[in-house]
Scaffold this active site. Structure first.
Site, short mmCIF file in Angstrom:
data_model
loop_
_atom_site.label_atom_id
_atom_site.label_comp_id
_atom_site.label_asym_id
_atom_site.label_seq_id
_atom_site.Cartn_x
_atom_site.Cartn_y
_atom_site.Cartn_z
NE ARG A 19 -0.30 0.29 4.98
CZ ARG A 19 0.59 1.15 5.45
NH1 ARG A 19 0.91 2.24 4.76
NH2 ARG A 19 1.19 0.93 6.61
CB VAL A 44 5.16 2.48 10.12
CG1 VAL A 44 5.40 3.71 10.99
CG2 VAL A 44 4.90 1.25 11.00
CG HIS A 70 -3.96 -2.61 10.46
ND1 HIS A 70 -4.53 -1.36 10.37
CD2 HIS A 70 -3.44 -2.86 9.24
CE1 HIS A 70 -4.36 -0.88 9.17
NE2 HIS A 70 -3.69 -1.77 8.45
CG LEU A 90 -7.69 6.97 4.16
CD1 LEU A 90 -8.21 7.48 5.49
CD2 LEU A 90 -8.07 7.93 3.04
N GLY A 91 -4.41 4.09 3.81
CA GLY A 91 -3.30 3.59 3.03
C GLY A 91 -3.88 2.78 1.88
CB CYS A 106 1.20 8.33 9.22
SG CYS A 106 -0.34 7.44 9.51
#
Length: 225
Positions: A76, A80, A83, A144-145, A175
């Site tokens: 993606r 970094v 999740h 978002l990625g 991120c």
């Protein structure tokens, strides 16, 4: 602000439950590689086991103290992120050409769907120039990625719902931003239950993307795993 698409098509929504990251990632790749012009668009909702993922631009130095949480390099965009339990992760698998949505507009529509979902609980949220995602008072509540291949999307968004989703972010520069604060919906007075939030998120994603969702079962390849 990105407005809703004007003509609704039917898309398939699948709730995958809790799953390890890698099998879902490989299933997204396979779905995107195999789809044709008539393949229906899909949206997968999932809660992942704990994992840090580094996007294509990801720098390993932004992973500070992974400890017992695995780190995966994935395809993606972005840097970094984390999740794990307490997050709704949503993977829109869309044909942007067919929906007549450009990539930049697609990102705006995803962000707006999250902003509109937060508004259901009277929580004001905003975008930040140059830093995709959704923020509440400067703290990031959704990341978002995305990846677009031959005009078709995979990967997607991660929306922090319960407070348990946020502590691992202290082990990374989220991120790629050192010291970026991260917050969850339950920290702001919203529900801690993913099931309470999923219908609102589905509705707002459908509205923004011009898709009416048809609920379907989870993927057989994941059920059999």
């Amino acid at each position: 602000m990105a407005g809703p698409a004007t003509q609704a098509r039917t898309g398939v929504a699948r709730d995958l439950g809790r799953q390890p990251y890698a099998p879902v990632w490989r299933a997204m790749q396979a779905f995107t590689d195999a789809r044709g012009d008539d393949t229906p668009d899909e949206l997968w909702l999932v809660e992942h086991d704990p994992v840090f993922t580094l996007g294509q631009a990801g720098k390993p130095e932004h992973v500070l103290m992974p400890g017992d949480i695995p780190v995966l390099h994935v395809d993606r965009g972005g840097q970094v992120t984390y999740h794990g339990p307490g997050q709704i992760v949503a993977y829109p698998l869309l044909d942007l050409k067919r929906l007549k949505i450009g990539v930049r507009d697609y990102v705006c529509k995803i962000e707006q769907a999250i902003i509109d979902t937060l508004d259901e609980w009277n929580i004001g949220a905003a975008r930040k120039d140059g830093a995709p995602g959704v923020y509440v008072n400067g703290a990031k509540i959704a990341s978002l990625g995305i990846r677009v291949r031959r005009g078709c999307t995979f990967h997607g968004l991660a929306f922090n719902i319960s407070g348990e989703s946020t502590p691992p972010f202290s082990r990374i520069n989220p991120c790629g931003y050192a010291g970026l604060q991260v917050v969850a919906l339950s920290d702001l007075g919203g529900p801690a239950s993913l099931e309470a939030v999923k219908p609102a998120l589905l509705a707002h994603l459908g509205r923004q993307l011009g898709l009416a969702w048809r609920q379907d079962s989870a993927l057989p390849c994941l059920q059999a795993a």
